[in-house]
Design a protein around this motif. Sequence first.
Motif, PDB file in Angstrom:
ATOM      1  N   LYS A  98      43.175   0.616  -3.541  1.00  6.99           N
ATOM      2  CA  LYS A  98      42.612  -0.704  -3.801  1.00  6.99           C
ATOM      3  C   LYS A  98      43.071  -1.209  -5.165  1.00  6.99           C
ATOM      4  O   LYS A  98      42.927  -0.516  -6.167  1.00  6.99           O
ATOM      5  CB  LYS A  98      41.078  -0.651  -3.757  1.00  6.99           C
ATOM      6  N   LEU A  99      43.644  -2.395  -5.161  1.00  5.47           N
ATOM      7  CA  LEU A  99      44.134  -2.983  -6.394  1.00  5.47           C
ATOM      8  C   LEU A  99      43.063  -3.860  -7.022  1.00  5.47           C
ATOM      9  O   LEU A  99      42.345  -4.575  -6.326  1.00  5.47           O
ATOM     10  CB  LEU A  99      45.384  -3.824  -6.123  1.00  5.47           C
ATOM     11  N   PHE A 331      36.187 -15.187  -4.965  1.00  7.00           N
ATOM     12  CA  PHE A 331      37.124 -16.033  -5.690  1.00  7.00           C
ATOM     13  C   PHE A 331      38.118 -15.181  -6.482  1.00  7.00           C
ATOM     14  O   PHE A 331      39.334 -15.403  -6.439  1.00  7.00           O
ATOM     15  CB  PHE A 331      36.352 -16.950  -6.632  1.00  7.00           C
ATOM     16  N   LEU A 332      37.626 -14.156  -7.189  1.00  6.78           N
ATOM     17  CA  LEU A 332      38.479 -13.348  -8.055  1.00  6.78           C
ATOM     18  C   LEU A 332      39.482 -12.519  -7.285  1.00  6.78           C
ATOM     19  O   LEU A 332      40.585 -12.252  -7.769  1.00  6.78           O
ATOM     20  CB  LEU A 332      37.604 -12.445  -8.932  1.00  6.78           C
ATOM     21  N   GLU A 333      39.127 -12.100  -6.051  1.00  5.59           N
ATOM     22  CA  GLU A 333      40.031 -11.262  -5.267  1.00  5.59           C
ATOM     23  C   GLU A 333      41.297 -12.002  -4.844  1.00  5.59           C
ATOM     24  O   GLU A 333      42.276 -11.385  -4.434  1.00  5.59           O
ATOM     25  CB  GLU A 333      39.319 -10.732  -4.033  1.00  5.59           C
ATOM     26  N   GLN A 334      41.307 -13.319  -4.976  1.00  2.00           N
ATOM     27  CA  GLN A 334      42.507 -14.086  -4.626  1.00  2.00           C
ATOM     28  C   GLN A 334      43.649 -13.841  -5.605  1.00  2.00           C
ATOM     29  O   GLN A 334      44.793 -14.178  -5.316  1.00  2.00           O
ATOM     30  CB  GLN A 334      42.176 -15.587  -4.611  1.00  2.00           C
ATOM     31  N   PHE A 335      43.339 -13.242  -6.766  1.00  5.64           N
ATOM     32  CA  PHE A 335      44.349 -13.072  -7.810  1.00  5.64           C
ATOM     33  C   PHE A 335      44.811 -11.634  -7.921  1.00  5.64           C
ATOM     34  O   PHE A 335      45.310 -11.215  -8.958  1.00  5.64           O
ATOM     35  CB  PHE A 335      43.789 -13.568  -9.160  1.00  5.64           C
ATOM     36  N   LYS A 336      44.664 -10.840  -6.833  1.00  4.24           N
ATOM     37  CA  LYS A 336      45.022  -9.426  -6.881  1.00  4.24           C
ATOM     38  C   LYS A 336      46.499  -9.202  -7.141  1.00  4.24           C
ATOM     39  O   LYS A 336      46.878  -8.250  -7.799  1.00  4.24           O
ATOM     40  CB  LYS A 336      44.642  -8.758  -5.551  1.00  4.24           C
TER      41      LYS A 336
END
Length: 339
Positions: A98-99, A331-336
């Motif tokens: 998991k990143l 929202f934050l997981e969109q920037f993985k």
Amino acid sequence: MIDKIKAHIAEVEAFSAKSKEEVETFRIKYLGKKGLLNEFFAEFKNVSKEEKKEYGQVVNTLKSLAQEKVNTLKSALVSTEERSGVYGDLSRPGEPIKLGSRHPVSIVKNKIVDIFSRIGFNVSEGPEIEDDWHNFTALNLPEYHPARDMQDTFFIQTDPDILLRTHTSSVQVRYMENNKPPIRTISPGRVYRNEAISARSHCFFHQVEGLYVDKGVSFADLKQTLQYFTTEMFGKSRIRLRPSYFPFTEPSAEVDVYWGLETETDYKMTKGTGWLEIMGCGMVDPNVLSNCGIDPEIYSGFAFGMGIDRVALLLHQIPDIRMLSENDIRFLEQFKSSL
């Protein structure tokens, strides 16, 4: 009898086991209370005098080998179980790693720092709780100056001289007080203003401000630096500078970048003009240099500043600034995949 014992020695040397149960069965066979070794030791009294020495040697050899074999096999089986417990079935497909994800403000800030570091700017930081001198007075904003009304401020109630910084220009003042020209630095950080919270503004946000002080610095140097930045940051090489007013720079300007009118979003962002305001800039006011202990007769400089949050909203098409501080994991997981 001696030949029989030697046959058992060969059997012990060749023995192997795949489980603890097999090892235990082997141990009982040779080393148990009713095992073969006890029988061989009991038989010692019936051996002739001529054979006693050799008989004793082979029995002891059998005992040593049997005990060593048991210990070796037990250790090997324990190691195998530990590896199996840690790694499991090595033939199974691996579990995906998991990143984590970077915050969009951090992504933009790191990119800005990287761009300016290529042309010799270092990074300077300062306290978020400031005094009036570094936040206002040293920047050509003395007490009761009307330009202070441009920044609604959070003052500390117990001490009217202490406040939450309204811009990172206070870091530049501290840097100039403690360093001699040439100075080339950028100051990213969080700032605070007593403003109504909406989709486009917040009571706290992030800025990055740049400062260059040296002999012979001109407005042309400022324009070329900003031209380089906008090209690297946005891929847009066309900019314009509009006259403006900032108390700590003279002359001052607003910087617009030509974004274009290719999509409906471009029309909305630029209000149909194609031009998008991204920062303010200007030549450092001589009074500011004097306040920081730098002789304005010898040195000159330029400064610029922009909102990191605004650039993040622009680059990532984020519709609401409040999303940057709500910590919504969706929202934050969109920037993985962003660096």
